[in-house]
Design an enzyme around this catalytic site. Structure first.
Site, PDB file in Angstrom:
ATOM      1  N   HIS A  61       0.768  -1.159   0.031  1.00 26.53           N
ATOM      2  CA  HIS A  61       0.592   0.270  -0.315  1.00 26.53           C
ATOM      3  C   HIS A  61       1.049   1.662  -0.025  1.00 26.53           C
ATOM      4  CE1 HIS A  61      -4.026  -2.260   2.101  1.00 26.53           C
ATOM      5  NE2 HIS A  61      -2.965  -2.961   0.703  1.00 26.53           N
ATOM      6  N   GLU A  63       1.056   4.041   1.410  1.00 29.18           N
ATOM      7  CA  GLU A  63       1.438   4.330   3.743  1.00 29.18           C
ATOM      8  C   GLU A  63       2.787   3.990   3.512  1.00 29.18           C
ATOM      9  OE1 GLU A  63      -2.765   3.999   3.484  1.00 29.18           O
ATOM     10  OE2 GLU A  63      -1.372   3.766   2.242  1.00 29.18           O
ATOM     11  N   CYS A  91      -6.571   1.499   5.952  1.00 29.36           N
ATOM     12  CA  CYS A  91      -6.973   0.556   6.102  1.00 29.36           C
ATOM     13  C   CYS A  91      -6.277   0.403   7.704  1.00 29.36           C
ATOM     14  CB  CYS A  91      -6.412  -0.265   5.436  1.00 29.36           C
ATOM     15  SG  CYS A  91      -4.663  -0.629   5.575  1.00 29.36           S
ATOM     16  N   CYS A  94      -1.737  -0.527   7.112  1.00 30.86           N
ATOM     17  CA  CYS A  94      -0.818   0.542   7.500  1.00 30.86           C
ATOM     18  C   CYS A  94      -1.510   1.910   9.351  1.00 30.86           C
ATOM     19  CB  CYS A  94      -1.674   1.350   6.439  1.00 30.86           C
ATOM     20  SG  CYS A  94      -1.758   0.649   4.865  1.00 30.86           S
TER      21      CYS A  94
END
Length: 162
Positions: A61, A63, A91, A94
């Protein structure tokens, strides 16, 4: 007792624009357009965009990519005093990363009603069991962030149809 942290919001829009540019870069690769930057002392120390598809990595992701880059840049897995700017509400994966890396503040653009864990589906950062407190703020350039995501999925649906 810890001193209260002084928050400088004057650069939030600027750094979110940087994250949006990264999101657009990911979109050109067919990735869901989410971008992130980690900032410390007014300088970007980590950049990332979603790349789980192209990287064959479900943890890639935006992040995660930005935090990994920042940790490498500092030579330290703890990013105390840093701010993470991300175009979409984080999410659960993360959010856990953010706590473990000791990021001080998260600024995000659009809400993620299905999987966002900061505000939409829970208030993860306010949980009493956490050993690190993360300040957070949503809605910075929310319209631009949301529009980029909506246009990406609209184009993807149109391509699938025809």
């Amino acid at each position: 007792m810890r001193q209260p942290q002084i928050i400088d919001r004057s650069q939030d829009r600027h750094f979110m624009q940087e994250a949006l540019a990264l999101a657009a870069q990911g979109a050109t690769l067919g990735e869901v357009p989410v971008g992130a930057v980690v900032v410390q002392n007014g300088e970007i120390i980590g950049r990332g965009f979603n790349c789980p598809i192209s990287g064959h990595d479900p943890s890639a992701h935006a992040e995660m990519v930005a935090v990994r880059a920042a940790a490498q840049a500092l030579g330290n897995y703890r990013l105390s005093g840093s701010t993470l700017y991300v175009t979409l509400e984080p999410c659960s994966m993360c959010a856990g990363l953010i706590v473990h890396s000791r990021i001080a503040r998260v600024v995000y653009g659009a809400l993620e009603p299905k999987a966002g864990i900061v505000q939409s589906q829970g208030q993860f950062f306010t949980q009493a069991f956490l050993n690190h407190r993360v300040l957070f703020e949503g809605g910075v350039l929310a319209e631009e962030c949301s529009t980029m995501l909506s246009e990406f999925f609209k184009a993807r649906r149109a391509k699938a149809k025809g």
